[in-house]
Design a protein around this motif. Structure first.
Motif, PDB file in Angstrom:
ATOM      1  N   UNK A  80     109.480 -33.140  -6.522  1.00  0.00           N
ATOM      2  CA  UNK A  80     109.825 -33.554  -7.882  1.00  0.00           C
ATOM      3  C   UNK A  80     111.321 -33.357  -8.135  1.00  0.00           C
ATOM      4  N   UNK A  81     111.879 -34.117  -9.064  1.00  0.00           N
ATOM      5  CA  UNK A  81     113.301 -33.936  -9.401  1.00  0.00           C
ATOM      6  C   UNK A  81     113.621 -32.518  -9.872  1.00  0.00           C
ATOM      7  N   UNK A  82     112.659 -31.861 -10.538  1.00  0.00           N
ATOM      8  CA  UNK A  82     112.897 -30.499 -11.007  1.00  0.00           C
ATOM      9  C   UNK A  82     113.226 -29.571  -9.841  1.00  0.00           C
ATOM     10  N   UNK A  83     112.586 -29.773  -8.711  1.00  0.00           N
ATOM     11  CA  UNK A  83     112.845 -28.932  -7.550  1.00  0.00           C
ATOM     12  C   UNK A  83     114.266 -29.159  -7.046  1.00  0.00           C
ATOM     13  N   UNK A  84     114.692 -30.384  -6.985  1.00  0.00           N
ATOM     14  CA  UNK A  84     116.047 -30.694  -6.534  1.00  0.00           C
ATOM     15  C   UNK A  84     117.088 -30.057  -7.452  1.00  0.00           C
ATOM     16  N   UNK A  85     116.826 -30.074  -8.754  1.00  0.00           N
ATOM     17  CA  UNK A  85     117.787 -29.520  -9.703  1.00  0.00           C
ATOM     18  C   UNK A  85     118.014 -28.025  -9.479  1.00  0.00           C
ATOM     19  N   UNK A  86     117.039 -27.335  -8.936  1.00  0.00           N
ATOM     20  CA  UNK A  86     117.185 -25.905  -8.664  1.00  0.00           C
ATOM     21  C   UNK A  86     118.300 -25.645  -7.656  1.00  0.00           C
ATOM     22  N   UNK A  87     118.547 -26.587  -6.800  1.00  0.00           N
ATOM     23  CA  UNK A  87     119.516 -26.412  -5.717  1.00  0.00           C
ATOM     24  C   UNK A  87     120.846 -27.114  -5.982  1.00  0.00           C
ATOM     25  N   UNK A  88     121.033 -27.585  -7.194  1.00  0.00           N
ATOM     26  CA  UNK A  88     122.265 -28.293  -7.522  1.00  0.00           C
ATOM     27  C   UNK A  88     122.972 -27.619  -8.690  1.00  0.00           C
ATOM     28  N   UNK A  89     124.224 -27.933  -8.848  1.00  0.00           N
ATOM     29  CA  UNK A  89     125.014 -27.483  -9.982  1.00  0.00           C
ATOM     30  C   UNK A  89     125.440 -28.737 -10.740  1.00  0.00           C
ATOM     31  N   UNK A  90     124.984 -28.842 -11.959  1.00  0.00           N
ATOM     32  CA  UNK A  90     125.305 -30.023 -12.762  1.00  0.00           C
ATOM     33  C   UNK A  90     126.659 -29.823 -13.425  1.00  0.00           C
ATOM     34  N   UNK A  91     127.546 -30.800 -13.240  1.00  0.00           N
ATOM     35  CA  UNK A  91     128.860 -30.789 -13.883  1.00  0.00           C
ATOM     36  C   UNK A  91     129.123 -32.156 -14.469  1.00  0.00           C
ATOM     37  N   UNK A  92     129.851 -32.183 -15.556  1.00  0.00           N
ATOM     38  CA  UNK A  92     130.331 -33.443 -16.104  1.00  0.00           C
ATOM     39  C   UNK A  92     131.803 -33.570 -15.731  1.00  0.00           C
ATOM     40  N   UNK A  93     132.169 -34.683 -15.145  1.00  0.00           N
ATOM     41  CA  UNK A  93     133.555 -34.932 -14.747  1.00  0.00           C
ATOM     42  C   UNK A  93     133.993 -36.234 -15.386  1.00  0.00           C
ATOM     43  N   UNK A  94     135.112 -36.188 -16.094  1.00  0.00           N
ATOM     44  CA  UNK A  94     135.654 -37.383 -16.728  1.00  0.00           C
ATOM     45  C   UNK A  94     137.032 -37.632 -16.141  1.00  0.00           C
ATOM     46  N   UNK A  95     137.276 -38.854 -15.746  1.00  0.00           N
ATOM     47  CA  UNK A  95     138.587 -39.229 -15.226  1.00  0.00           C
ATOM     48  C   UNK A  95     139.109 -40.404 -16.031  1.00  0.00           C
ATOM     49  N   UNK A  96     140.313 -40.259 -16.551  1.00  0.00           N
ATOM     50  CA  UNK A  96     140.979 -41.348 -17.256  1.00  0.00           C
ATOM     51  C   UNK A  96     142.001 -41.936 -16.306  1.00  0.00           C
ATOM     52  N   UNK A  97     141.871 -43.199 -16.002  1.00  0.00           N
ATOM     53  CA  UNK A  97     142.758 -43.830 -15.023  1.00  0.00           C
ATOM     54  C   UNK A  97     144.126 -44.184 -15.592  1.00  0.00           C
ATOM     55  N   UNK A  98     144.225 -44.301 -16.903  1.00  0.00           N
ATOM     56  CA  UNK A  98     145.516 -44.530 -17.549  1.00  0.00           C
ATOM     57  C   UNK A  98     145.805 -43.285 -18.382  1.00  0.00           C
ATOM     58  N   UNK A  99     146.711 -42.419 -17.912  1.00  0.00           N
ATOM     59  CA  UNK A  99     146.978 -41.161 -18.611  1.00  0.00           C
ATOM     60  C   UNK A  99     147.446 -41.382 -20.050  1.00  0.00           C
ATOM     61  N   UNK A 100     147.040 -40.524 -20.959  1.00  0.00           N
ATOM     62  CA  UNK A 100     147.476 -40.659 -22.350  1.00  0.00           C
ATOM     63  C   UNK A 100     148.959 -40.322 -22.490  1.00  0.00           C
ATOM     64  N   UNK A 101     149.554 -40.873 -23.515  1.00  0.00           N
ATOM     65  CA  UNK A 101     150.965 -40.575 -23.787  1.00  0.00           C
ATOM     66  C   UNK A 101     151.107 -39.585 -24.931  1.00  0.00           C
ATOM     67  N   UNK A 102     150.056 -39.403 -25.709  1.00  0.00           N
ATOM     68  CA  UNK A 102     150.042 -38.411 -26.778  1.00  0.00           C
ATOM     69  C   UNK A 102     148.818 -37.526 -26.601  1.00  0.00           C
ATOM     70  N   UNK A 103     148.971 -36.269 -26.970  1.00  0.00           N
ATOM     71  CA  UNK A 103     147.878 -35.315 -26.760  1.00  0.00           C
ATOM     72  C   UNK A 103     147.297 -34.759 -28.047  1.00  0.00           C
ATOM     73  N   UNK A 104     147.739 -35.281 -29.171  1.00  0.00           N
ATOM     74  CA  UNK A 104     147.243 -34.796 -30.450  1.00  0.00           C
ATOM     75  C   UNK A 104     145.926 -35.460 -30.821  1.00  0.00           C
ATOM     76  N   UNK A 105     145.272 -34.898 -31.814  1.00  0.00           N
ATOM     77  CA  UNK A 105     144.037 -35.473 -32.368  1.00  0.00           C
ATOM     78  C   UNK A 105     144.356 -36.083 -33.708  1.00  0.00           C
ATOM     79  N   UNK A 106     143.625 -37.115 -34.120  1.00  0.00           N
ATOM     80  CA  UNK A 106     143.919 -37.786 -35.393  1.00  0.00           C
ATOM     81  C   UNK A 106     143.958 -36.820 -36.587  1.00  0.00           C
ATOM     82  N   UNK A 107     143.144 -35.798 -36.608  1.00  0.00           N
ATOM     83  CA  UNK A 107     143.112 -34.880 -37.745  1.00  0.00           C
ATOM     84  C   UNK A 107     144.350 -33.964 -37.787  1.00  0.00           C
ATOM     85  N   UNK A 108     145.158 -33.996 -36.720  1.00  0.00           N
ATOM     86  CA  UNK A 108     146.356 -33.154 -36.671  1.00  0.00           C
ATOM     87  C   UNK A 108     147.547 -33.798 -37.382  1.00  0.00           C
ATOM     88  N   UNK A 109     147.415 -35.037 -37.761  1.00  0.00           N
ATOM     89  CA  UNK A 109     148.452 -35.713 -38.524  1.00  0.00           C
ATOM     90  C   UNK A 109     149.595 -36.269 -37.758  1.00  0.00           C
TER      91      UNK A 109
END
Length: 109
Positions: A80-109
């Motif tokens: 079962x998939x549950x068994x496989x999950x016991x032997x894995x480490x779940x990670x979320x990885x996000x890659x942006x191929x075009x780097x941002x030019x600003x690092x602020x958030x809209x609420x920061x003004x």
């Protein structure tokens, strides 16, 4: 098979749930679907695999997940998939191929 008095059903289920250190396979035969569902819920930790209106077959190797709980195992379900999950480490990885030019958030003004 366990024979019990009708008025002692809950008492019998409590005994069945707590009487053993093992929790491999169980089954219930019932014409009443609500009674079967109630029984399955009460015995949810008493069997790694549970059958309703069917014989307790154990593992049908390669056809269904199987694994016991309590002293019968770690409740892993081989195949079962549950068994496989016991032997894995779940990670979320996000890659942006075009780097941002600003690092602020809209609420920061």
């Amino acid at each position: 098979m366990h024979v019990y008095e009708d008025d002692k059903y809950d008492e019998m289920l409590t005994q069945m749930e707590s009487v053993s250190d093992y929790a491999l396979t169980g089954s219930v035969i019932a014409n009443d679907r609500a009674a079967a569902a109630y029984t399955m819920e009460k015995l949810r930790y008493a069997a790694g695999n549970f059958y309703i209106n069917d014989k307790s077959t154990g593992a049908v190797v390669g056809q269904q997940p199987f694994g016991g709980g309590r002293a019968s195992g770690t409740d892993d379900k081989a195949g079962a998939p549950q068994n496989l999950m016991r032997w894995t480490l779940t990670r979320a990885i996000k890659e942006t191929l075009v780097p941002p030019t600003e690092y602020g958030y809209p609420h920061m003004g």
